[in-house]
Scaffold this motif. Sequence first.
Motif, PDB file in Angstrom:
ATOM      1  N   ASP A  13      63.540 -49.539 -25.413  1.00  0.00           N
ATOM      2  CA  ASP A  13      63.169 -48.447 -26.326  1.00  0.00           C
ATOM      3  C   ASP A  13      62.364 -47.397 -25.580  1.00  0.00           C
ATOM      4  OD1 ASP A  13      60.232 -48.905 -26.492  1.00  0.00           O
ATOM      5  OD2 ASP A  13      60.778 -50.760 -27.520  1.00  0.00           O
ATOM      6  N   GLN A  14      62.176 -46.251 -26.234  1.00  0.00           N
ATOM      7  CA  GLN A  14      61.368 -45.165 -25.673  1.00  0.00           C
ATOM      8  C   GLN A  14      60.124 -44.990 -26.527  1.00  0.00           C
ATOM      9  OE1 GLN A  14      64.576 -42.295 -26.152  1.00  0.00           O
ATOM     10  NE2 GLN A  14      65.037 -42.392 -23.954  1.00  0.00           N
ATOM     11  N   GLY A  15      59.575 -46.124 -26.947  1.00  0.00           N
ATOM     12  CA  GLY A  15      58.493 -46.102 -27.934  1.00  0.00           C
ATOM     13  C   GLY A  15      57.102 -46.169 -27.344  1.00  0.00           C
ATOM     14  N   LEU A  16      56.191 -46.785 -28.109  1.00  0.00           N
ATOM     15  CA  LEU A  16      54.765 -46.805 -27.790  1.00  0.00           C
ATOM     16  C   LEU A  16      54.439 -47.509 -26.489  1.00  0.00           C
ATOM     17  CD1 LEU A  16      53.487 -48.032 -31.262  1.00  0.00           C
ATOM     18  CD2 LEU A  16      53.678 -45.677 -30.455  1.00  0.00           C
ATOM     19  N   GLY A  17      55.229 -48.530 -26.154  1.00  0.00           N
ATOM     20  CA  GLY A  17      54.884 -49.351 -25.002  1.00  0.00           C
ATOM     21  C   GLY A  17      53.792 -50.338 -25.353  1.00  0.00           C
ATOM     22  N   ILE A  18      53.509 -51.241 -24.421  1.00  0.00           N
ATOM     23  CA  ILE A  18      52.536 -52.307 -24.670  1.00  0.00           C
ATOM     24  C   ILE A  18      51.574 -52.353 -23.486  1.00  0.00           C
ATOM     25  CG2 ILE A  18      52.251 -54.788 -25.066  1.00  0.00           C
ATOM     26  CD1 ILE A  18      55.413 -54.558 -25.777  1.00  0.00           C
ATOM     27  N   PRO A  19      50.258 -52.234 -23.750  1.00  0.00           N
ATOM     28  CA  PRO A  19      49.278 -52.289 -22.655  1.00  0.00           C
ATOM     29  C   PRO A  19      49.426 -53.586 -21.862  1.00  0.00           C
ATOM     30  CG  PRO A  19      48.219 -51.731 -24.743  1.00  0.00           C
ATOM     31  CD  PRO A  19      49.633 -52.074 -25.057  1.00  0.00           C
ATOM     32  N   ALA A  20      49.225 -53.505 -20.535  1.00  0.00           N
ATOM     33  CA  ALA A  20      49.419 -54.659 -19.645  1.00  0.00           C
ATOM     34  C   ALA A  20      48.642 -55.878 -20.135  1.00  0.00           C
ATOM     35  CB  ALA A  20      49.002 -54.289 -18.230  1.00  0.00           C
ATOM     36  N   ALA A  21      47.424 -55.659 -20.627  1.00  0.00           N
ATOM     37  CA  ALA A  21      46.567 -56.779 -21.019  1.00  0.00           C
ATOM     38  C   ALA A  21      47.135 -57.550 -22.219  1.00  0.00           C
ATOM     39  CB  ALA A  21      45.172 -56.263 -21.349  1.00  0.00           C
ATOM     40  N   SER A  70      59.490 -49.757 -23.734  1.00  0.00           N
ATOM     41  CA  SER A  70      59.498 -51.162 -23.333  1.00  0.00           C
ATOM     42  C   SER A  70      60.926 -51.656 -23.180  1.00  0.00           C
ATOM     43  CB  SER A  70      58.823 -52.042 -24.399  1.00  0.00           C
ATOM     44  OG  SER A  70      57.607 -51.488 -24.826  1.00  0.00           O
ATOM     45  N   THR A  71      61.089 -52.670 -22.338  1.00  0.00           N
ATOM     46  CA  THR A  71      62.352 -53.398 -22.266  1.00  0.00           C
ATOM     47  C   THR A  71      62.054 -54.885 -22.404  1.00  0.00           C
ATOM     48  OG1 THR A  71      63.464 -51.781 -20.863  1.00  0.00           O
ATOM     49  CG2 THR A  71      64.319 -54.018 -20.812  1.00  0.00           C
ATOM     50  N   PHE A  72      62.691 -55.524 -23.374  1.00  0.00           N
ATOM     51  CA  PHE A  72      62.614 -56.975 -23.531  1.00  0.00           C
ATOM     52  C   PHE A  72      63.960 -57.554 -23.099  1.00  0.00           C
ATOM     53  CE2 PHE A  72      58.706 -57.948 -25.873  1.00  0.00           C
ATOM     54  CZ  PHE A  72      58.308 -56.681 -26.257  1.00  0.00           C
ATOM     55  N   THR A  73      63.931 -58.582 -22.248  1.00  0.00           N
ATOM     56  CA  THR A  73      65.182 -59.220 -21.857  1.00  0.00           C
ATOM     57  C   THR A  73      65.168 -60.689 -22.243  1.00  0.00           C
ATOM     58  OG1 THR A  73      64.326 -59.798 -19.685  1.00  0.00           O
ATOM     59  CG2 THR A  73      65.527 -57.726 -19.851  1.00  0.00           C
ATOM     60  N   VAL A  74      66.283 -61.108 -22.817  1.00  0.00           N
ATOM     61  CA  VAL A  74      66.516 -62.534 -23.048  1.00  0.00           C
ATOM     62  C   VAL A  74      67.569 -62.955 -22.039  1.00  0.00           C
ATOM     63  CG1 VAL A  74      67.490 -64.228 -24.644  1.00  0.00           C
ATOM     64  CG2 VAL A  74      65.882 -62.503 -25.482  1.00  0.00           C
ATOM     65  N   ARG A  75      67.235 -63.938 -21.193  1.00  0.00           N
ATOM     66  CA  ARG A  75      68.180 -64.410 -20.186  1.00  0.00           C
ATOM     67  C   ARG A  75      68.567 -65.845 -20.504  1.00  0.00           C
ATOM     68  NH1 ARG A  75      64.879 -63.199 -14.815  1.00  0.00           N
ATOM     69  NH2 ARG A  75      63.373 -64.375 -16.058  1.00  0.00           N
ATOM     70  N   LEU A  76      69.862 -66.072 -20.618  1.00  0.00           N
ATOM     71  CA  LEU A  76      70.345 -67.410 -20.975  1.00  0.00           C
ATOM     72  C   LEU A  76      71.342 -67.891 -19.942  1.00  0.00           C
ATOM     73  CD1 LEU A  76      71.008 -66.823 -24.783  1.00  0.00           C
ATOM     74  CD2 LEU A  76      68.914 -67.642 -23.704  1.00  0.00           C
ATOM     75  N   PRO A  77      71.401 -69.205 -19.704  1.00  0.00           N
ATOM     76  CA  PRO A  77      72.378 -69.740 -18.761  1.00  0.00           C
ATOM     77  C   PRO A  77      73.796 -69.426 -19.242  1.00  0.00           C
ATOM     78  CG  PRO A  77      70.850 -71.450 -19.513  1.00  0.00           C
ATOM     79  CD  PRO A  77      70.567 -70.230 -20.310  1.00  0.00           C
ATOM     80  N   ALA A  78      74.619 -68.902 -18.353  1.00  0.00           N
ATOM     81  CA  ALA A  78      76.007 -68.605 -18.702  1.00  0.00           C
ATOM     82  C   ALA A  78      76.766 -69.908 -18.920  1.00  0.00           C
ATOM     83  CB  ALA A  78      76.658 -67.789 -17.591  1.00  0.00           C
ATOM     84  N   ALA A  79      77.782 -69.837 -19.790  1.00  0.00           N
ATOM     85  CA  ALA A  79      78.530 -71.053 -20.140  1.00  0.00           C
ATOM     86  C   ALA A  79      79.688 -71.302 -19.187  1.00  0.00           C
ATOM     87  CB  ALA A  79      79.032 -70.953 -21.580  1.00  0.00           C
ATOM     88  N   ILE A  80      79.568 -70.853 -17.933  1.00  0.00           N
ATOM     89  CA  ILE A  80      80.679 -71.014 -16.990  1.00  0.00           C
ATOM     90  C   ILE A  80      80.994 -72.494 -16.803  1.00  0.00           C
ATOM     91  CG2 ILE A  80      81.432 -69.520 -15.073  1.00  0.00           C
ATOM     92  CD1 ILE A  80      78.374 -69.688 -14.234  1.00  0.00           C
ATOM     93  N   GLY A  81      82.266 -72.800 -16.690  1.00  0.00           N
ATOM     94  CA  GLY A  81      82.658 -74.177 -16.449  1.00  0.00           C
ATOM     95  C   GLY A  81      82.717 -75.010 -17.718  1.00  0.00           C
TER      96      GLY A  81
END
Length: 275
Positions: A193-201, A252-263
């Motif tokens: 998003d191009q929003g408020l952002g979140i302070p590091a703390a 901010s950018t939030f990423t959800v990373r999941l194991p790929a179902a390869i195989g």
Amino acid sequence: GPLGEPSFVVHARVAPLGAAHVLLLVEDRTQARRVEEVRRDFVANVSHELKTPVGGLALLSEAVLDAHDDPEAVARFARRMQVESTRLTRLVKEIVDLSRLQAADTLTDPQLVDLVPVAREAVDAVRVTAEDKRIALVVVSDCGDHQVWGDHDLLVTAVRNLVGNAVAYSESGTRVTVRVAAGDDLVTVAVTDQGLGIPAAERERIFERFYRVDGARSRQTGGTGLGLAIVKHVSSNHGGDVAVWSEPGQGSTFTVRLPAAIGGRAPEPSASSET
Ligand code: ADP
């Protein structure tokens, strides 16, 4: 520590083979105690969080009774009661979702799920809110395979929470982008998003239950403080994780990373996590 109770309990047992074989069992009690503390805190937090909307409804119904000869005031209070009860319903639903997720660290019946339609469904659920705020919502994906093992509904809930937050914490005229990308062994959903952002703390704490950076603003936006805790649990139950990058004032950018179902292999049970 040296002052508190010991974290480890050592059981000494003489094995049936004879005195020469002494079996030492070392049990970590830290974990069990932490789970119990987390549970107690959760119940305390839930009671506290429920008091606000329930108290609000009680006050508003009194106000309705007092204003019985002023139909405009009655309508005004009734509308606020509607808002409060919608919030209460959402809060109860999220509390139930989160306690279910906390109770089961792994998925009972994982299915093959494509994250592109998951992202589209999540975006569709937030579209009206975004249009009202004049925020553009875009889903983009690369040409890889975006399948993971998991629970379709939980994954939609997780992405919907991220997109909902992106819209809630952005000004009108901005854009929210959902990218679904296939990596080496991972499928990533990134919500920018191009929003408020979140302070590091605050970046660590936002994933805690009921934690809000700005309580007043979050309540105004209808926030419960549970959205990101749910995202975190859904991610870890799928053997993945959630991360955040943010620049206050930029977005901010939030990423959800999941194991790929390869195989076509079903996932290993994920490590337990109870925060
Ligand atoms: P809430 O229901 O309050 O949104 P969440 O657990 O989803 O609860 O988020 C916790 C807090 O993290 C929010 O109150 C908000 O302060 C902050 N937050 C979450 N997403 C964003 C975002 N995209 N931009 C800025 N702040 C965010």
